[in-house]
Design a protein around this motif. Structure first.
Motif, mmCIF file in Angstrom:
data_model
loop_
_atom_site.group_PDB
_atom_site.id
_atom_site.type_symbol
_atom_site.label_atom_id
_atom_site.label_comp_id
_atom_site.label_asym_id
_atom_site.label_seq_id
_atom_site.Cartn_x
_atom_site.Cartn_y
_atom_site.Cartn_z
ATOM 1 N N CYS A 169 0.835 -1.206 0.000
ATOM 2 C CA CYS A 169 0.000 0.000 0.000
ATOM 3 C C CYS A 169 0.869 1.255 0.000
ATOM 4 O O CYS A 169 0.549 2.239 -0.677
ATOM 5 C CB CYS A 169 -0.930 -0.002 1.213
ATOM 6 S SG CYS A 169 -2.193 -1.292 1.188
ATOM 7 N N ASN A 174 -1.160 -2.615 -5.609
ATOM 8 C CA ASN A 174 -2.258 -3.460 -5.119
ATOM 9 C C ASN A 174 -1.860 -4.907 -5.357
ATOM 10 O O ASN A 174 -2.169 -5.501 -6.380
ATOM 11 C CB ASN A 174 -3.555 -3.134 -5.863
ATOM 12 C CG ASN A 174 -4.728 -3.956 -5.327
ATOM 13 O OD1 ASN A 174 -4.662 -4.486 -4.222
ATOM 14 N ND2 ASN A 174 -5.777 -4.084 -6.118
ATOM 15 N N GLU A 179 -2.820 -9.477 -0.451
ATOM 16 C CA GLU A 179 -4.192 -9.230 0.007
ATOM 17 C C GLU A 179 -4.927 -10.536 0.255
ATOM 18 O O GLU A 179 -5.644 -10.686 1.253
ATOM 19 C CB GLU A 179 -4.921 -8.404 -1.055
ATOM 20 C CG GLU A 179 -6.271 -7.894 -0.619
ATOM 21 C CD GLU A 179 -6.881 -6.970 -1.657
ATOM 22 O OE1 GLU A 179 -8.080 -7.108 -1.917
ATOM 23 O OE2 GLU A 179 -6.144 -6.115 -2.204
ATOM 24 N N THR A 183 -6.358 -11.976 3.832
ATOM 25 C CA THR A 183 -7.769 -12.339 3.950
ATOM 26 C C THR A 183 -7.929 -13.776 4.439
ATOM 27 O O THR A 183 -8.741 -14.059 5.332
ATOM 28 C CB THR A 183 -8.478 -12.172 2.600
ATOM 29 O OG1 THR A 183 -8.359 -10.805 2.178
ATOM 30 C CG2 THR A 183 -9.950 -12.541 2.710
ATOM 31 N N GLU A 214 -5.938 1.524 6.714
ATOM 32 C CA GLU A 214 -6.621 0.781 5.654
ATOM 33 C C GLU A 214 -7.946 0.213 6.151
ATOM 34 O O GLU A 214 -7.988 -0.627 7.044
ATOM 35 C CB GLU A 214 -5.738 -0.362 5.139
ATOM 36 C CG GLU A 214 -4.421 0.093 4.529
ATOM 37 C CD GLU A 214 -3.311 0.104 5.566
ATOM 38 O OE1 GLU A 214 -3.634 0.187 6.778
ATOM 39 O OE2 GLU A 214 -2.144 0.046 5.170
ATOM 40 N N GLU A 216 -9.976 -1.790 4.689
ATOM 41 C CA GLU A 216 -10.152 -3.220 4.412
ATOM 42 C C GLU A 216 -9.562 -4.071 5.536
ATOM 43 O O GLU A 216 -10.145 -5.076 5.948
ATOM 44 C CB GLU A 216 -9.483 -3.580 3.090
ATOM 45 C CG GLU A 216 -9.688 -5.035 2.694
ATOM 46 C CD GLU A 216 -9.026 -5.373 1.371
ATOM 47 O OE1 GLU A 216 -8.987 -6.560 1.031
ATOM 48 O OE2 GLU A 216 -8.554 -4.441 0.701
ATOM 49 N N SER A 219 -11.808 -3.923 8.553
ATOM 50 C CA SER A 219 -12.974 -4.797 8.362
ATOM 51 C C SER A 219 -12.624 -6.252 8.648
ATOM 52 O O SER A 219 -13.392 -6.979 9.293
ATOM 53 C CB SER A 219 -13.507 -4.665 6.929
ATOM 54 O OG SER A 219 -14.028 -3.382 6.701
ATOM 55 N N LEU A 220 -11.448 -6.703 8.165
ATOM 56 C CA LEU A 220 -11.020 -8.084 8.404
ATOM 57 C C LEU A 220 -10.849 -8.334 9.898
ATOM 58 O O LEU A 220 -11.277 -9.368 10.422
ATOM 59 C CB LEU A 220 -9.701 -8.355 7.675
ATOM 60 C CG LEU A 220 -9.751 -8.439 6.150
ATOM 61 C CD1 LEU A 220 -8.335 -8.531 5.581
ATOM 62 C CD2 LEU A 220 -10.569 -9.645 5.703
ATOM 63 N N SER A 251 -18.111 0.391 5.126
ATOM 64 C CA SER A 251 -17.745 -1.025 4.999
ATOM 65 C C SER A 251 -17.352 -1.623 6.344
ATOM 66 O O SER A 251 -17.686 -2.777 6.641
ATOM 67 C CB SER A 251 -16.602 -1.183 4.001
ATOM 68 O OG SER A 251 -15.468 -0.429 4.409
#
Length: 285
Positions: A169, A174, A179, A183, A214, A216, A219-220, A251
């Motif tokens: 990042c 990307n 990623e 995840t 970040e 994302e 969220s994880l 999100s």
């Protein structure tokens, strides 16, 4: 003759364990021979099936398999045993007997508990890295059996994956590989979570991720911690986790609500926090 000789050596190792009357090169030859003979375990009608199973059970039950780590190329040999295990579990001639499956489980559990490090290939087999197949029933059983031993290595792997993702990042890249690995790790943590695994560093890492830039990653972490809370684990992180319901990103708030709903019947603090989100300006929340 090879099989009976290996069986005799396995009996010797049972007697003198954990000391080995063989040098590293001889141990390497011994384990290579074991892998070659164990390939016949998929055929329960083989005339030497009993002797072959004795060889497996002998090496697994007293954990003499850990002598593998005294060989120079133990990572490659461990990988060969993993591939053999997969072949046996996918055996087309019939279902692998329960005693054979149990001995294979004990074999890998002993390796995981005594390994100096967990090789990348093993994490791949356990379904935790990008591109890996979903964990098999055998892998999940192994997680349950050796979860405590894997606590610290798993936390290190999670931290390394996060740093790799952060570096990508920072460079404006990307990296889908980084990623996907991140995840997968967050998806697996709740499934194999135990008090030991969280104490081993995973909880500290997840708490840190709740506050990173970040969205994302937040969220994880929110989802993983929510699943841990559902299992009665990580309650010391509840107050920090509850604060994510006010996250500036939709999100993250969506991830929080999804993870919170199953906790409503058993956790009054979560139930009250969910009520607060009924007035969220975002309709999806």
């Amino acid at each position: 003759v090879r099989l009976l000789t290996l069986g005799s050596l396995a009996s010797c190792l049972r007697i003198v364990a954990p000391q080995a009357p063989l040098n590293a090169s001889q141990l390497g030859d011994f384990f290579a021979g074991c892998v070659r003979e164990w390939r016949q375990l998929g055929d329960a009608k083989d005339v030497y099936h009993g002797e072959t199973f004795f060889l497996l059970e002998s090496v697994a039950s007293v954990k003499s398999i850990v002598l593998l780590f005294e060989t120079a190329d133990w990572e490659a040999r461990w990988g060969a045993i993993w591939r053999l295990t997969e072949e046996l579990l996918q055996n087309e001639t019939g279902t692998l007997s329960r005693p054979v499956q149990q001995s294979l489980l004990e074999l890998h559990q002993a390796l995981l508990e005594d390994a100096p490090t967990v090789p990348k290939a093993v994490w791949q087999q356990l379904g935790l890295l990008a591109g890996a197949k979903p964990p098999s029933d055998f892998s999940r059983a192994l997680w349950q059996a050796a979860g405590e031993a894997l606590a610290a290595p798993l936390a290190q792997l999670l931290h390394r994956a996060y740093l790799d993702h952060q570096a990508s990042c920072a460079q404006g890249e990307n990296d889908e590989h980084d990623e996907e690995t991140l995840t997968r790790l967050h998806e697996q943590i709740p499934r194999i979570a135990s008090a030991a695994a969280l104490a081993g560093g995973c909880l500290e890492q997840l708490l840190q991720e709740l506050t990173v830039e970040e969205g994302e990653v937040r969220s994880l972490a929110v989802t993983a911690l929510g699943h841990c809370l559902q299992r009665g684990l990580g309650n010391q992180a509840l107050s920090v986790w509850l604060q994510r319901r006010h996250d500036r990103l939709v999100s993250v708030r969506l991830a929080w609500c999804t993870a919170a709903v199953p906790l409503i019947p058993t956790n009054p603090a979560v139930a009250e926090a969910v009520q607060d989100r009924l007035c969220d300006p975002e309709e999806r929340v």
